[in-house]
Structures are given as C-alpha cells and as structure tokens.
Write an enzyme that holds these catalytic residues in place. Structure first.
Site, PDB file in Angstrom:
ATOM      1  N   GLY A 187      28.017  27.717  23.228  1.00  0.00           N
ATOM      2  CA  GLY A 187      27.042  27.059  22.594  1.00  0.00           C
ATOM      3  C   GLY A 187      27.674  25.584  23.119  1.00  0.00           C
ATOM      4  CB  ALA A 188      30.590  23.861  24.027  1.00  0.00           C
ATOM      5  CG  ASP A 245      23.512  26.238  25.015  1.00  0.00           C
ATOM      6  OD1 ASP A 245      23.561  26.418  26.475  1.00  0.00           O
ATOM      7  OD2 ASP A 245      23.930  27.369  23.992  1.00  0.00           O
ATOM      8  N   GLY A 257      34.974  20.640  31.747  1.00  0.00           N
ATOM      9  CA  GLY A 257      35.398  21.301  30.518  1.00  0.00           C
ATOM     10  C   GLY A 257      36.029  20.219  29.520  1.00  0.00           C
ATOM     11  CE1 TYR A 312      24.605  35.864  21.865  1.00  0.00           C
ATOM     12  CE2 TYR A 312      26.815  36.664  22.748  1.00  0.00           C
ATOM     13  CZ  TYR A 312      25.869  35.664  22.302  1.00  0.00           C
ATOM     14  OH  TYR A 312      26.369  34.347  22.041  1.00  0.00           O
ATOM     15  CE1 TYR A 335      24.714  47.860  23.111  1.00  0.00           C
ATOM     16  CE2 TYR A 335      25.681  46.015  22.129  1.00  0.00           C
ATOM     17  CZ  TYR A 335      25.607  47.255  22.662  1.00  0.00           C
ATOM     18  OH  TYR A 335      26.912  47.669  22.628  1.00  0.00           O
TER      19      TYR A 335
HETATM   20  O1  KDG Z   1      25.259  28.961  25.768  1.00  0.00           O
HETATM   21  C1  KDG Z   1      25.308  29.892  24.637  1.00  0.00           C
HETATM   22  C2  KDG Z   1      24.488  31.043  24.937  1.00  0.00           C
HETATM   23  O2  KDG Z   1      25.237  31.834  26.026  1.00  0.00           O
HETATM   24  C3  KDG Z   1      24.448  32.039  23.848  1.00  0.00           C
HETATM   25  O3  KDG Z   1      23.713  31.434  22.866  1.00  0.00           O
HETATM   26  C4  KDG Z   1      23.809  33.374  24.279  1.00  0.00           C
HETATM   27  O4  KDG Z   1      21.929  32.564  25.535  1.00  0.00           O
HETATM   28  C5  KDG Z   1      23.007  33.428  25.420  1.00  0.00           C
HETATM   29  C6  KDG Z   1      23.439  34.269  26.838  1.00  0.00           C
HETATM   30  O5  KDG Z   1      22.472  34.529  27.335  1.00  0.00           O
HETATM   31  O6  KDG Z   1      24.409  34.361  26.818  1.00  0.00           O
END
Ligand code: KDG
Length: 313
Positions: A255-256, A258, A227, A90, A107
């Site tokens: 990624g925050a 995660d 948030g 992506y 993709y």
């Molecule tokens: O939380 C981050 C994810 O969104 C990114 O790393 C990509 O896993 C992903 C997604 O499906 O959006």
C-alpha cells in the site's frame, strides 16, 4: 465536479495475525485492499471529491467493500454488482514484500471485477473527474479489463488527465504480454508512477530515471520511485527534481506505492510545485508503511504542510 475517479478491482484482504509462512498462520484479520481504491480512500479522507468505479459480487464481501470505501467519503454509486461472479479476496503474510518470505494468495480469477470491459463499464462515469487514476493491475485481470484500460487511455475529447501507476504484479499475469502491455499503457498516460526496480524487472531498463524517461517519452510527468531512497519527478520540459524518502520503522510495505501516488496527486490538485508533490508522496507513503493494512489514513493537511516545508525554511 469530481477531482479524481479511480477505477480498479478491490478485494477483501486477510492480514495475518502473526508472522511466518502462510501455512502456519492460524487466523487473519479482515481489511480491504485494492490499489486504486486505496488511492481513492486516502484522497477522499483528505477532502477531495473522489469516485471509485468497479464491479463486485452480490455477496457480503462486495457489501463490505462498497460500505467501507463509501465510508471514506468516496462516491460508490457507479460500482456495479455482478450476481454471477464473486468478489475477489486475498491473503498475505507479514514478511516484507519483494522478498521470498512474502507470500500472497489471490482468490480473484473469474471475479466480478475481472468482468469489467468497455462494454460493461460506464465510460462517461469513469471520465467524469479532472484526473482518472488507473493501474497496471487491471490490465492483468482479463482481456476485457485490458481493453478497458486501452479505451480509457486513448486520446479523444473529454479525456481527463490520466494517472497510471505501473504496478507490475508478475504473479497476476497469465500471459508473457504483461510488460509490453504495461509499457503501451504507460506511454498513453499523462502522469506515470513507476519504481526503478519495477522498470528493470518489467522492461529490463537499467541506468536510472533518464533511461526510464527515454523509454517513456510521452507522459507529461514521469515519477520514478527509488524505494527507501526517495523519488524523482521528470516533467517533459523542465529539469528533474529528486526528494529523499523519510526514514521510518516499516510495519508493512503493502500500500505504500498507492499512498505515494495519492499524496503526489493531492499536491498536484493543489497546484504545488514538483518538490512538494514528492514530499507529500513520501509523507503519505510513510503513513502506509507504518500501518499493517494496505490502506492508511493520510496525515492531516496542516501537519503534512508543516512537515513538507521543513527544509524549505
Ligand atoms: O498496492 C497494494 C495492492 O497491491 C493491494 O491493496 C492489493 O490491489 C491489490 C493487488 O492487486 O495486489
């Protein structure tokens, strides 16, 4: 024994080399993304024993994911290689997520990971940790992936503690069933992470953590994220605890969530109390917020412990 098994799709991620519309970005830097492997990599980097269960193609992008995630110290021996389907990739822009200026081009339709199902995945390998970390993204990938999440969250002998990050990605769902499926999966989990805005968008619930808790009475622990304001943990039989987030100059928010989940799980595995779990969530999220890619290195344990204790003194 494994502390955590994380299961989900990862992708090679292309980060823009400059701000602006996707149409105008001339080149991209390669990185990796994937909500569950982000959690796995951060936890492994912090010293936990972690496995990632997934499926990638027999292509170079699949090699790159397996090698990079393995290099973080994650067990990748149960990642399947699919000779017939590609590894997902992506591209995204630099603009802040959640605004119209942020563009994501996936993709991943028909990817190797979308062929995961209860029939193709080794369920025992997925259940081999103390914690099984899942996210709602997987449920959106295919019918088989959705059935896999239902199988892994179903009650039964040998079921680990199931951690579920709702991760509602409206752009990924090709059916209107998304919110209902996410609610069902969240109710079957033991630990749930959900954003207050996300709960409103998916389920139309307003009224804050208590209202979300009323919708999700089953999980032993519910974490509601507000948030940049902070987060609240609602254990089923104890008062709620809220901890404000840190103020940081945000480079990229991707990624925050995660990282927050990984920090919370790290403190949970260490048996730390609820406020410390939230603090570690915020500290780890701050690492991701100040990094351009989806995946950041967690703060060192000694440093995070000192920071987490700051206003306990
Ligand atoms: O939380 C981050 C994810 O969104 C990114 O790393 C990509 O896993 C992903 C997604 O499906 O959006």
């Amino acid at each position: 024994a494994l502390d955590v098994v994380a299961l989900g799709e990862s992708m090679v991620t292309f980060l823009p080399t400059r701000p602006g519309r996707l149409a105008d970005v001339p080149s991209f830097d390669r990185a990796i993304g994937g909500a569950e492997s982000n959690v796995a990599c951060m936890l492994a980097a912090a010293g936990h024993r972690v496995r990632w269960v997934s499926r990638v193609g027999t292509d170079g992008f699949g090699d790159h994911l397996v090698e990079t995630i393995g290099a973080h110290g994650v067990d990748v021996t149960r990642v399947q290689r699919d000779p017939d389907r590609p590894t997902g990739v992506y591209f995204r822009t630099a603009g802040e997520r959640g605004t119209d200026a942020h563009e994501v081009a996936y993709y991943r339709a028909g990817s190797a990971a979308s062929a995961m199902s209860p029939a193709t995945v080794d369920l025992a390998a997925a259940r081999a940790g103390r914690v099984l970390h899942l996210s709602g993204i997987t449920a959106a990938l295919s019918d088989g992936c959705r059935e896999l999440l239902h199988a892994l969250t179903a009650p039964g002998p040998g079921r680990p503690l199931v951690s579920f990050d709702v991760n509602h990605r409206p752009g990924l769902w090709r059916s209107p069933a998304g919110p209902g499926v996410l609610l069902e999966l969240a109710r079957a989990a033991d630990l749930v992470f959900v954003g207050e805005d996300e709960a409103e968008q998916a389920w139309g619930v307003t009224g804050g953590p208590r209202a979300i808790r009323a919708l999700l009475p089953e999980p032993a622990t519910l974490v509601v994220k507000h948030g940049e304001r902070g987060a609240t943990v609602l254990p089923d039989a104890a008062p709620a605890t809220s901890v404000p987030a840190l103020h940081v100059d945000v480079t990229a928010t991707t990624g925050a969530g995660d990282a927050f989940a990984a920090g919370f799980l790290h403190a949970t595995l260490r048996g730390l109390p609820p406020h410390a779990r939230l603090r570690h969530g915020h500290l780890w999220a701050a690492a991701a917020l100040t990094t351009p890619g989806d995946l950041a290195a967690p703060p060192s344990r000694a440093h995070a412990d000192r920071l987490a204790a700051v206003d306990d003194a």
